[in-house]
Structures are given as structure tokens and as C-alpha cells.
Design a protein around this motif. Structure first.
Motif, PDB file in Angstrom:
ATOM      1  N   UNK A 160       0.835  -1.210   0.000  1.00 31.81           N
ATOM      2  CA  UNK A 160       0.000   0.000   0.000  1.00 31.81           C
ATOM      3  C   UNK A 160       0.864   1.251   0.000  1.00 31.81           C
ATOM      4  N   UNK A 161       1.943   1.222   0.755  1.00 35.98           N
ATOM      5  CA  UNK A 161       2.869   2.355   0.791  1.00 35.98           C
ATOM      6  C   UNK A 161       3.550   2.538  -0.558  1.00 35.98           C
ATOM      7  N   UNK A 162       3.908   1.436  -1.196  1.00 35.72           N
ATOM      8  CA  UNK A 162       4.539   1.492  -2.513  1.00 35.72           C
ATOM      9  C   UNK A 162       3.596   2.092  -3.549  1.00 35.72           C
ATOM     10  N   UNK A 163       2.356   1.592  -3.591  1.00 39.39           N
ATOM     11  CA  UNK A 163       1.384   2.103  -4.563  1.00 39.39           C
ATOM     12  C   UNK A 163       0.984   3.536  -4.255  1.00 39.39           C
ATOM     13  N   UNK A 164       0.737   3.809  -2.951  1.00 40.05           N
ATOM     14  CA  UNK A 164       0.350   5.160  -2.558  1.00 40.05           C
ATOM     15  C   UNK A 164       1.463   6.162  -2.788  1.00 40.05           C
ATOM     16  N   UNK A 165       2.706   5.778  -2.469  1.00 34.56           N
ATOM     17  CA  UNK A 165       3.844   6.675  -2.702  1.00 34.56           C
ATOM     18  C   UNK A 165       4.057   6.936  -4.175  1.00 34.56           C
ATOM     19  N   UNK A 166       3.944   5.878  -5.000  1.00 32.48           N
ATOM     20  CA  UNK A 166       4.082   6.061  -6.450  1.00 32.48           C
ATOM     21  C   UNK A 166       3.011   6.964  -7.014  1.00 32.48           C
ATOM     22  N   UNK A 168       1.291   9.279  -5.375  1.00 29.97           N
ATOM     23  CA  UNK A 168       1.473  10.634  -4.865  1.00 29.97           C
ATOM     24  C   UNK A 168       2.576  11.366  -5.636  1.00 29.97           C
ATOM     25  N   UNK A 169       3.681  10.680  -5.898  1.00 25.34           N
ATOM     26  CA  UNK A 169       4.772  11.322  -6.635  1.00 25.34           C
ATOM     27  C   UNK A 169       4.349  11.599  -8.074  1.00 25.34           C
ATOM     28  N   UNK A 170       3.591  10.679  -8.667  1.00 24.53           N
ATOM     29  CA  UNK A 170       3.118  10.873 -10.041  1.00 24.53           C
ATOM     30  C   UNK A 170       2.165  12.058 -10.125  1.00 24.53           C
ATOM     31  N   UNK A 171       1.276  12.209  -9.117  1.00 25.97           N
ATOM     32  CA  UNK A 171       0.287  13.295  -9.134  1.00 25.97           C
ATOM     33  C   UNK A 171       0.837  14.617  -8.623  1.00 25.97           C
ATOM     34  N   UNK A 172       1.663  14.564  -7.579  1.00 27.86           N
ATOM     35  CA  UNK A 172       2.096  15.789  -6.913  1.00 27.86           C
ATOM     36  C   UNK A 172       3.570  16.128  -7.124  1.00 27.86           C
ATOM     37  N   UNK A 173       4.365  15.172  -7.584  1.00 31.87           N
ATOM     38  CA  UNK A 173       5.808  15.393  -7.646  1.00 31.87           C
ATOM     39  C   UNK A 173       6.407  15.243  -6.261  1.00 31.87           C
ATOM     40  N   UNK A 174       7.589  15.758  -6.083  1.00 34.22           N
ATOM     41  CA  UNK A 174       8.205  15.738  -4.762  1.00 34.22           C
ATOM     42  C   UNK A 174       9.310  14.714  -4.649  1.00 34.22           C
ATOM     43  N   UNK A 175       9.765  14.522  -3.420  1.00 35.21           N
ATOM     44  CA  UNK A 175      10.929  13.687  -3.129  1.00 35.21           C
ATOM     45  C   UNK A 175      10.623  12.208  -3.361  1.00 35.21           C
ATOM     46  N   UNK A 176      11.573  11.491  -3.968  1.00 29.97           N
ATOM     47  CA  UNK A 176      11.373  10.050  -4.191  1.00 29.97           C
ATOM     48  C   UNK A 176      11.743   9.179  -2.994  1.00 29.97           C
ATOM     49  N   UNK A 177      12.169   9.785  -1.880  1.00 27.30           N
ATOM     50  CA  UNK A 177      12.693   8.978  -0.779  1.00 27.30           C
ATOM     51  C   UNK A 177      11.626   8.097  -0.135  1.00 27.30           C
ATOM     52  N   UNK A 178      10.375   8.567  -0.082  1.00 26.65           N
ATOM     53  CA  UNK A 178       9.303   7.719   0.444  1.00 26.65           C
ATOM     54  C   UNK A 178       9.141   6.480  -0.427  1.00 26.65           C
ATOM     55  N   UNK A 179       9.199   6.688  -1.746  1.00 30.10           N
ATOM     56  CA  UNK A 179       9.065   5.566  -2.668  1.00 30.10           C
ATOM     57  C   UNK A 179      10.226   4.583  -2.523  1.00 30.10           C
ATOM     58  N   UNK A 180      11.433   5.108  -2.331  1.00 27.79           N
ATOM     59  CA  UNK A 180      12.599   4.244  -2.115  1.00 27.79           C
ATOM     60  C   UNK A 180      12.400   3.404  -0.849  1.00 27.79           C
ATOM     61  N   UNK A 181      11.900   4.030   0.219  1.00 26.83           N
ATOM     62  CA  UNK A 181      11.626   3.298   1.454  1.00 26.83           C
ATOM     63  C   UNK A 181      10.568   2.237   1.255  1.00 26.83           C
ATOM     64  N   UNK A 182       9.522   2.559   0.483  1.00 22.27           N
ATOM     65  CA  UNK A 182       8.454   1.594   0.222  1.00 22.27           C
ATOM     66  C   UNK A 182       8.968   0.407  -0.596  1.00 22.27           C
ATOM     67  N   UNK A 183       9.821   0.683  -1.583  1.00 24.62           N
ATOM     68  CA  UNK A 183      10.420  -0.398  -2.387  1.00 24.62           C
ATOM     69  C   UNK A 183      11.261  -1.299  -1.490  1.00 24.62           C
ATOM     70  N   UNK A 184      12.050  -0.684  -0.615  1.00 26.14           N
ATOM     71  CA  UNK A 184      12.876  -1.461   0.306  1.00 26.14           C
ATOM     72  C   UNK A 184      12.052  -2.329   1.243  1.00 26.14           C
ATOM     73  N   UNK A 185      10.974  -1.747   1.801  1.00 26.61           N
ATOM     74  CA  UNK A 185      10.092  -2.508   2.694  1.00 26.61           C
ATOM     75  C   UNK A 185       9.445  -3.682   1.973  1.00 26.61           C
ATOM     76  N   UNK A 186       8.943  -3.429   0.760  1.00 30.38           N
ATOM     77  CA  UNK A 186       8.283  -4.491   0.000  1.00 30.38           C
ATOM     78  C   UNK A 186       9.269  -5.607  -0.326  1.00 30.38           C
ATOM     79  N   UNK A 187      10.457  -5.229  -0.780  1.00 30.39           N
ATOM     80  CA  UNK A 187      11.479  -6.233  -1.084  1.00 30.39           C
ATOM     81  C   UNK A 187      11.861  -7.043   0.134  1.00 30.39           C
ATOM     82  N   UNK A 188      12.004  -6.380   1.277  1.00 28.47           N
ATOM     83  CA  UNK A 188      12.373  -7.076   2.519  1.00 28.47           C
ATOM     84  C   UNK A 188      11.299  -8.091   2.897  1.00 28.47           C
ATOM     85  N   UNK A 189      10.032  -7.676   2.811  1.00 27.38           N
ATOM     86  CA  UNK A 189       8.940  -8.567   3.211  1.00 27.38           C
ATOM     87  C   UNK A 189       8.763  -9.730   2.237  1.00 27.38           C
ATOM     88  N   UNK A 190       8.927  -9.495   0.946  1.00 25.22           N
ATOM     89  CA  UNK A 190       8.854 -10.588  -0.023  1.00 25.22           C
ATOM     90  C   UNK A 190       9.979 -11.603   0.216  1.00 25.22           C
TER      91      UNK A 190
END
Length: 199
Positions: A160-166, A168-190
Motif C-alpha cells: 500500500x505504501x509502494x502504490x500510494x507513494x508512487x 502521490x509522486x506521479x500526481x504531486x511530484x516531490x521527493x522520491x525517498x518515500x518511494x525508495x523506502x516503500x520499495x525497500x520494505x516491499x522487497x524485505x517482506x517478499x
């Protein structure tokens, strides 16, 4: 035990710091690093209070992973230790937000404390919120059930964080660091789910 054996730094940490230096201001980097230090100090102070000792410290892009000695700590003690990091961030965010009226840069430091504290309370491993959820579930049921429930919740939160962060960045722009964290979390859990299945 030698310092090199007690302290290990993941190769991703210098890369993350370099990205912050390149993409963000030194003041923002200082705010984030100070929030991280306060977070880990909160854990450490409560861990000492409940009788635990740190044997090894592994610094990763998600923060610090503390390997505690073999002394038995109660579920309550572990829960307090896990909550101490985010709670210290949230308390400092409130204090710095109030003091920001006299020195405006403190608003940035308050924001870093708030974001780090709130992010770490998400119920996903390896974050503190995931550890808190596991401890509560293990106390109410038993460790095996707690791990199965947490694995499902953790993966759902990270996706949810990965999709929501992606989005939000697509609609609003801004820092990619939230998305990087979400990718890391998803990869860790998988990866953890794959290891649990013996793959």
C-alpha cells in the motif's frame, strides 16, 4: 569484542547518505540524521532500563538493528523498547515545533522527527510498528500465529505504501525517498516470506 565485530554498516547506508547530499540541503540531512540518532537513543535508554544489553549493532538503510544479549526480557519490556524510538521522535517533534516560533529551522527538525516517528510506527517489519504488533499478537496468541498474521499485514502495508507513494509522486511530484523506502520494505517482506517457505 572488537568494534568491527560489534558495529556493522550496510553498504547501502553511504549510498543513501550520498543521495541525500546530492538531492537535499545539508540542513535537511542534519535534521534527518539527528532524528535517527534520537530514535536509536530512545531504544537504547529503555533497553538498558529493562535489563538488556546490546551485543552487536547493524546500521542499515532502515535504521539500526540491535542484537541484544541472551538475558530474558519480558514481552512488556520488549514492547517498551520497540516503542521508545518512535515515541522519542514524536515527543521531540512536538517540542521542536513549539520552539520553532523562536528559531525557524527547528520546524524542519520537528518535521524530520515527526516523519521518522510516524513512519516507524507502521505495522510492517522491519519497522518498530511491526515489532510492536508481533509482540502484542504473540502475547495474545503464540509466536507462530503472530508471525503468520504479521507477515500478511506487513506485506499489505508495504505494498500500500509502494502504490500510494508512487501515485502521490506521479500526481504531486516531490521527493522520491518515500518511494525508495516503500520499495525497500516491499522487497524485505517478499524476501522474508520466501525464506519462511524454505525457498
Amino acid at each position: 569484542m572488537a568494534l568491527a565485530e560489534r558495529l556493522r554498516i550496510s553498504p547501502g547506508v553511504p549510498l543513501l547518505l550520498a543521495a541525500f547530499v546530492w538531492l537535499a540541503s545539508p540542513l535537511l540531512l542534519g535534521a534527518i540524521l539527528s532524528a535517527a540518532v534520537c530514535h536509536e537513543l530512545g531504544h537504547w535508554l529503555v533497553l538498558r532500563r529493562v535489563g538488556g544489553r546490546i551485543q552487536r549493532l547493524h546500521i542499515t538503510v532502515f535504521g539500526a538493528e540491535m542484537q541484544v544479549d541472551d538475558r530474558r526480557i519480558s514481552y512488556g519490556g520488549e514492547l517498551l523498547t520497540a516503542a521508545a524510538g518512535p515515541v522519542s521522535n514524536l515527543l521531540l517533534a512536538a517540542a521542536m515545533g513549539l520552539l520553532g516560533r523562536w528559531w525557524e529551522p527547528l520546524y524542519l527538525f520537528a518535521g524530520a522527527q515527526l516523519v521518522l516517528g510516524a513512519f516507524n510506527l507502521l505495522p510492517a517489519l522491519p519497522l518498530d510498528g511491526g515489532r510492536i504488533l508481533w509482540l502484542a499478537l504473540a502475547w495474545l496468541t503464540e509466536p507462530y500465529t503472530a508471525q503468520r498474521v504479521l507477515s500478511a499485514v506487513s506485506l499489505a502495508v508495504s505494498l500500500a505504501l509502494l502504490l500510494g507513494g508512487g501515485w502521490f509522486i506521479w500526481r504531486q511530484g516531490g521527493s522520491p525517498f518515500l518511494l525508495v523506502g516503500a520499495v525497500g520494505l516491499t522487497g524485505w517482506n517478499l524476501r522474508e516470506i520466501k525464506l519462511a517457505k524454505g525457498g
